[in-house]
Motif scaffolding. Structure first.
Motif, PDB file in Angstrom:
ATOM      1  N   TRP A 174       0.791  -1.227   0.000  1.00 35.31           N
ATOM      2  CA  TRP A 174       0.000   0.000   0.000  1.00 35.31           C
ATOM      3  C   TRP A 174       0.822   1.274   0.000  1.00 35.31           C
ATOM      4  N   LEU A 175       2.075   1.171   0.401  1.00 36.11           N
ATOM      5  CA  LEU A 175       2.917   2.371   0.413  1.00 36.11           C
ATOM      6  C   LEU A 175       4.374   1.952   0.383  1.00 36.11           C
ATOM      7  N   ALA A 223       7.525   4.126   0.898  1.00 39.82           N
ATOM      8  CA  ALA A 223       8.060   5.452   1.220  1.00 39.82           C
ATOM      9  C   ALA A 223       9.573   5.307   1.241  1.00 39.82           C
ATOM     10  N   MET A 273      12.313  12.142   1.368  1.00 44.00           N
ATOM     11  CA  MET A 273      11.447  10.964   1.187  1.00 44.00           C
ATOM     12  C   MET A 273      10.473  11.200   0.045  1.00 44.00           C
ATOM     13  N   TYR A 274      10.235  10.168  -0.745  1.00 44.68           N
ATOM     14  CA  TYR A 274       9.217  10.261  -1.799  1.00 44.68           C
ATOM     15  C   TYR A 274       8.428   8.958  -1.800  1.00 44.68           C
ATOM     16  N   GLN A 275       7.277   8.979  -2.491  1.00 49.38           N
ATOM     17  CA  GLN A 275       6.470   7.772  -2.627  1.00 49.38           C
ATOM     18  C   GLN A 275       6.825   7.075  -3.923  1.00 49.38           C
ATOM     19  N   GLY A 276       7.234   5.814  -3.809  1.00 45.61           N
ATOM     20  CA  GLY A 276       7.578   5.039  -4.999  1.00 45.61           C
ATOM     21  C   GLY A 276       6.449   4.093  -5.379  1.00 45.61           C
ATOM     22  N   GLU A 277       6.577   3.514  -6.550  1.00 41.82           N
ATOM     23  CA  GLU A 277       5.615   2.518  -7.045  1.00 41.82           C
ATOM     24  C   GLU A 277       5.563   1.354  -6.060  1.00 41.82           C
ATOM     25  N   CYS A 278       4.370   1.064  -5.541  1.00 40.52           N
ATOM     26  CA  CYS A 278       4.231   0.007  -4.528  1.00 40.52           C
ATOM     27  C   CYS A 278       3.290  -1.094  -4.968  1.00 40.52           C
ATOM     28  N   ALA A 321       7.556   9.637   7.810  1.00 40.29           N
ATOM     29  CA  ALA A 321       6.454   9.208   6.929  1.00 40.29           C
ATOM     30  C   ALA A 321       5.107   9.323   7.636  1.00 40.29           C
TER      31      ALA A 321
END
Lengths: 326, 326
Positions: free
Chosen positions: B81-82, B84, B114-119, B249
């Motif tokens: 779902w995430l 990070a 921090m960034y959100q990557g493909e999960c 996060a």
């Protein structure tokens, strides 16, 4: 057809429901698929059974139909694998960058802005927006969005339109106070974009009729703030259409079925149409009156979003959220 | 214990397996939970049954045990779902920003990047890295990561450590050629961070023994590039520990069970330790020899990552990926 997800203590995906065109009645469709997330992975296999149930429901023939209470419904898709949020309304970009004295990107009109938002736990459409700190500058952003099937990497904008399965509304919660510092770090949004909410119901293209053309929904997004008119900006003003946003997201990856693509804050240059977020209203106050009057949200403030068809009926149901200090 | 997910045509989540300490045998644990994703949501309920199976397997008593073939395993957690992804190794930040002539953030030492990557669709650990365009500048990034339980919003760094359930390795695929333009737009990474891969096996804290302290794994990450030594940077050099990354996060959101938090590229100031990504090696060549010699990846290039215990045995299994033009 119109689909929704009943809240469930059993599963965070909720229980799949088909909802009548007038949003008055619904029927569980868990015999077709447990959840809308599962439907998205098997759309071609599940679509006809759901469509049949929708027809029966609208004709009053669906057994097990019950009266819709919006608060029993979660976001149409309670959680998914990717929320790629674009920023396709250029007037919004101009206003918010003006507000934080940031330069406009050189590629403003040619390359969409896009970031990955929280996708694993959307807020329900009537759920409180938790606020830890008023100084975070809590704001709403009214958006339209699409839910896609599997999309192959490298798809063209025109081809991409064919992978749209459903349409929704989105309240993209934004913490304006955290954005300047976060963007200055260079990695984009993270803390400033907490969980968002989708509308209770997702609808197929045919429900939008003639309002859907050129990959855009040409209808006003009606926004009320604390019960008063706040905006009716037309979503047809998207500079990039949904096919372009999907193609941008899929440039270097396949998109998983169930991907939500957001339009960014619906925004029109006509100030008479109001706004779909506080940041724009504040900037317009600054421009027109020389001073910002409207504060960001505080505990108890409410926002309502919906889109109406030509008969004045709600298409997606209402997003209605209250800020709550936690 | 060690857990993995067998590839499955039935589910993109794979089939839950318990894997022996020496990674030689495994046994399906689908009677405990269908998938590791499901385990993460019910950790306290499922842990003891899995631990019992692990003990039996290590003692050669588990019925249905089979020999492990790494290529049959997906990423330990195939989708979640995430993701990070932090950037906790400051020397990495210094080198890559030097490479693209970008300023260091003022909060370099105090606020994690921090960034959100493909999960929603990790690559399998032995899956080819698809490359649409060589000019995208395909690079690997060797990282360590943790998988968390549900984490409450506003958790402190010290408290956050208590929510770590599993440790993994990550190959965070990065498209260097797309990063400068994307970051210049202001919204952070998107196209430049396509699907990454996790190690085939995720392990609990006890498997790391004394190497795990202060919220960091104090072991070298062994990286080979096209079969040759490339790096052995020690992951203990994280400036921010995992509790700090998790707390960052979770500042404005709860983290869903199964959240993957990445360390960022493992990097040491000692150049003799090599690197965990091509971008660093290229910058070091520039600094030491005045010119970049190493190109980014092209079709057929391979990268291998693993971490060994004090006996020289692989802890997480191998990430071994080849670039393939598509």
């Amino acid at each position: 057809m119109k689909l929704g997800s009943l809240k469930s203590s059993e599963s965070k995906d909720g229980q799949l429901c088909v909802v009548s065109r007038d949003l008055k009645t619904a029927v569980k469709a868990t015999h077709v698929a447990a959840s809308l997330r599962e439907v998205m992975e098997k759309w071609s296999e599940k679509e006809s059974a759901l469509q049949k149930l929708y027809t029966d429901l609208n004709e009053g023939k669906a057994s097990g139909a019950f009266a819709v209470k919006e608060e029993d419904f979660h976001s149409a898709l309670p959680r998914t694998w990717l929320f790629a949020d674009g920023s396709a309304f250029i007037y919004h970009i101009k206003l918010v960058r003006m507000a934080r004295k940031a330069a406009l990107p050189e590629t403003l009109a040619t390359v969409p802005l896009m970031y990955q938002g929280e996708c694993g736990q959307f807020l329900a459409p009537t759920e409180d927006i938790p606020q830890r700190d008023f100084s975070h500058g809590t704001d709403f952003e009214g958006e339209v969005g699409v839910i896609t099937d599997n999309v192959p990497m490298g798809v063209t904008p025109e081809e991409a339109l064919k992978y749209i399965r459903l349409y929704v509304l989105i309240n993209d919660v934004s913490l304006r106070g955290l954005i300047p510092e976060e963007l200055a770090q260079g990695f984009g949004f993270f803390q400033s974009k907490p969980a968002s909410a989708l509308s209770p119901f997702a609808v197929t293209a045919d429900e939008l009729g003639a309002a859907l053309k050129d990959g855009r929904i040409h209808l006003p997004l009606h926004v009320k703030y604390n019960g008063e008119f706040f905006g009716k900006a037309n979503a047809g003003a998207m500079h990039f259409h949904f096919g372009q946003l999907i193609a941008h997201a899929a440039k270097t990856r396949n998109l998983a079925a169930g991907t939500v693509i957001g339009s960014g804050t619906v925004s029109n240059e006509e100030h008479g149409n109001g706004s779909s977020c506080l940041a724009e209203k504040r900037m317009i106050e600054q421009i027109e009156a020389g001073a910002i009057k409207t504060p960001f949200m505080k505990s108890g403030d409410t926002v309502e979003m919906q889109m109406l068809n030509e008969k004045g009926e709600s298409i997606f149901g209402r997003i209605f959220q209250k800020v709550k200090a936690v």
